[in-house]
Scaffold this active site. Structure first.
Site, PDB file in Angstrom:
ATOM      1  N   HIS A  32     -47.405  29.905  52.305  1.00  0.00           N
ATOM      2  CA  HIS A  32     -46.077  29.532  51.835  1.00  0.00           C
ATOM      3  C   HIS A  32     -45.384  30.765  51.292  1.00  0.00           C
ATOM      4  O   HIS A  32     -46.025  31.722  50.872  1.00  0.00           O
ATOM      5  CB  HIS A  32     -46.143  28.431  50.787  1.00  0.00           C
ATOM      6  CG  HIS A  32     -46.982  28.781  49.605  1.00  0.00           C
ATOM      7  ND1 HIS A  32     -46.566  29.631  48.601  1.00  0.00           N
ATOM      8  CD2 HIS A  32     -48.237  28.421  49.281  1.00  0.00           C
ATOM      9  CE1 HIS A  32     -47.510  29.774  47.707  1.00  0.00           C
ATOM     10  NE2 HIS A  32     -48.552  29.046  48.092  1.00  0.00           N
ATOM     11  N   ALA A  76     -69.081  40.338  53.869  1.00  0.00           N
ATOM     12  CA  ALA A  76     -69.031  39.191  52.968  1.00  0.00           C
ATOM     13  C   ALA A  76     -67.984  39.428  51.886  1.00  0.00           C
ATOM     14  O   ALA A  76     -67.866  40.526  51.352  1.00  0.00           O
ATOM     15  CB  ALA A  76     -70.402  38.977  52.339  1.00  0.00           C
TER      16      ALA A  76
END
Length: 101
Positions: A32, A76
């Protein structure tokens, strides 16, 4: 040979995954705007493309519009906001290329 664990996909049609992709991570295809008035009105989105033979480490987050090249490795915990070149390792909270082969 792909794991579907812990994937967050707001629109599955926006994720394109190649062969031999190991992923136990977050793929976020929607977002958004930052402006408070705009974010109340609409969401933004872009496809994510993951080529063949990609390894994505635990807890990595792939943001909208990213392409991950063939034979790449995402460490990771990496947050990937930019494209990942093929045959490279990216890592970090704003993932950056650490190595190419």
């Amino acid at each position: 040979m792909a794991s579907e664990n812990m994937m967050l996909i707001h629109d599955p049609d926006l994720l394109e995954r190649g062969e031999r992709v190991l992923a136990n991570r977050h793929f976020i295809t929607m977002g958004h705007p930052v402006d408070p008035e705009e974010r109340r009105r609409f969401l933004t989105g872009a496809p994510i493309e993951v080529a063949d033979n990609v390894w994505i480490g635990a807890g990595a987050t792939i943001l909208p519009g990213v392409t991950i090249g063939r034979d790449a490795v995402v460490a990771a915990g990496a947050v990937v906001a930019d494209d990942v070149p093929e045959r490279s390792l990216v890592a970090g909270p704003k993932a950056a290329v650490l190595r190419r082969w």
